[in-house]
Design an enzyme around this catalytic site. Structure first.
Site, short mmCIF file in Angstrom:
data_model
loop_
_atom_site.label_atom_id
_atom_site.label_comp_id
_atom_site.label_asym_id
_atom_site.label_seq_id
_atom_site.Cartn_x
_atom_site.Cartn_y
_atom_site.Cartn_z
N PHE A 1 31.26 38.10 43.19
CA PHE A 1 31.44 38.71 44.51
C PHE A 1 31.94 40.15 44.35
CE2 PHE A 1 31.36 34.27 45.23
CZ PHE A 1 30.98 34.05 46.55
N ALA A 2 31.23 41.08 45.00
CA ALA A 2 31.64 42.48 45.01
C ALA A 2 31.79 42.91 46.46
CB ALA A 2 30.62 43.36 44.29
N ILE A 3 32.99 42.75 46.99
CA ILE A 3 33.28 43.03 48.39
C ILE A 3 34.15 44.28 48.49
CG2 ILE A 3 34.14 42.05 50.56
CD1 ILE A 3 31.87 40.46 49.35
N TYR B 1 35.33 46.68 45.55
CA TYR B 1 34.99 46.04 44.28
C TYR B 1 33.55 46.31 43.87
CZ TYR B 1 39.38 43.56 43.57
OH TYR B 1 40.70 43.25 43.32
N ASP C 1 34.72 36.60 38.14
CA ASP C 1 35.14 37.78 38.89
C ASP C 1 34.28 38.98 38.52
OD1 ASP C 1 37.08 36.35 40.16
OD2 ASP C 1 38.77 37.22 39.06
N ASP D 1 35.34 42.09 38.49
CA ASP D 1 36.11 43.13 37.80
C ASP D 1 36.41 42.72 36.36
OD1 ASP D 1 37.74 41.12 38.77
OD2 ASP D 1 39.48 42.43 39.04
N GLU E 1 42.93 29.69 43.35
CA GLU E 1 43.28 29.35 41.98
C GLU E 1 44.27 28.18 41.94
OE1 GLU E 1 43.58 32.24 38.44
OE2 GLU E 1 45.66 32.03 39.15
N ASP F 1 43.54 39.62 29.93
CA ASP F 1 43.94 40.66 30.88
C ASP F 1 44.41 41.87 30.08
OD1 ASP F 1 45.32 42.32 32.79
OD2 ASP F 1 45.41 40.56 34.10
#
Length: 332
Positions: free
Chosen positions: A101-103, A106, A191, A193, A283, A306
């Site tokens: 998802f790129a909302i 993002y 994700d 990102d 999550e 991360d």
């Protein structure tokens, strides 16, 4: 006596080949309607298939660590083992789907994610990328490998980033029911990102796959970020829990992902009705589900690292990593 042994060996090998090649497919033809009973019947059969099963033959080196089945470590690598797995995988003509998802802001991460996934994610295998975005016109043109395809799917925006995060469970569930169960064999939620820096191969393919969080893997169980409030549907009682799983990368067979996303969104909906929001949103619901529905494959934190954590000596390879960003800037 020697002839009999050869005959017996030949029969065993023949049976193995027939069993390997004779696995049925459970795809329904496009356009053929299916009711809930048909869907349930199909999904009741699909979980019996779990492939590929890895061959482990004392590899010379180890640079992939996965767990399968529950808590049994499989450390395998080297050309021999990888070639066997790839050959098994190709023979089954499997297709893997990736939902992302790129909302809002993002969308800036699309090129980095798709570009790196095109290079490193299941290289040489058939992959459908399903990109949900509220700005389809801003998706950059990208050239993908011939076996990979990008599908851009317009989706509505939400005022809060938390709602975007939690509603993707419902969106994925609905698309499995209406479309993806005809198109792919396995489905992963990732994700946008994220970027990939090393090859992610068929070692990730299994019935239900969870990734251990890079932030939580060294913490004692009671220090993990589980939802503990009993009034939430995501609650995990104190003293319970095993790993803390990252929502950034999870998946499995289409049937199992359907069960997971449907159950998680049901919990989200019930919490909303009671005026509750789980500690870490979807999550938290994912962790509750995977506690009682054990993954058949565990991926180590190298499959979701991360960048904020640097790279401690224990992490030899970062295959998939989050992109450094200002969360306040991209979310609001």
């Amino acid at each position: 006596m020697a002839i009999r042994k050869v005959h017996v060996l030949g029969l065993v090998l023949a049976a193995g080949v027939i069993g390997f090649l004779g696995i049925p497919r459970f795809r329904q033809p496009m356009g053929q309607p299916a009711g809930q009973a048909d869907l349930d019947e199909t999904f009741s059969v699909l979980p019996r298939l779990s492939y590929p099963q890895p061959f482990v033959d004392k590899p010379q080196r180890t640079d992939v660590l996965v767990m399968s089945p529950w808590l049994a470590p499989i450390m395998w690598e080297g050309t021999f083992n990888r070639d066997i797995l790839n050959a098994q995988y190709r023979q089954k003509s499997l297709v893997v789907g990736v939902a992302t998802f790129a909302i809002k802001k993002y969308i800036r991460f699309i090129q980095g994610f798709i570009g790196s996934a095109n290079k490193y994610f299941l290289s040489g295998h058939r992959v459908n990328f399903y990109l949900f975005t509220d700005h389809p016109e801003k998706v950059p043109a990208m050239e993908l490998a011939s076996e990979k395809h990008l599908f851009i799917i317009p989706v509505q925006n939400y005022s809060r980033w938390q709602d975007i995060s939690m509603n993707r469970m419902d969106i994925i569930s609905n698309y499995i029911r209406s479309r993806w169960r005809y198109e792919v064999d396995y489905l992963y939620s990732m994700d946008i990102d994220l970027q990939m820096f090393e090859h992610i191969g068929v070692e990730i393919v299994d019935t239900l796959v969870g990734t251990i969080s890079s932030w939580q893997y060294t913490k004692p169980r009671d220090s993990n970020s589980y939802e503990r409030r009993p009034e939430s549907q995501a609650a995990i009682p104190s003293g319970e829990g095993d790993f803390y799983y990252a929502a950034s990368f999870n998946g499995g067979s289409v049937s199992e992902v359907y069960k997971l996303t449907t159950a998680c969104f049901k919990g989200v909906t019930e919490d909303r009705a009671n005026g509750i929001e789980a500690k870490w949103h979807e999550e938290s619901h994912l962790n509750k589900y995977l506690l009682y529905h054990k993954p058949t494959r565990l991926l180590s934190p190298e499959y979701y690292w991360d960048e904020e954590l640097g790279q401690p000596p224990i992490v030899k390879v970062k295959r998939l990593s989050s992109v450094r960003k200002n969360l306040q800037e991209v979310r609001y």
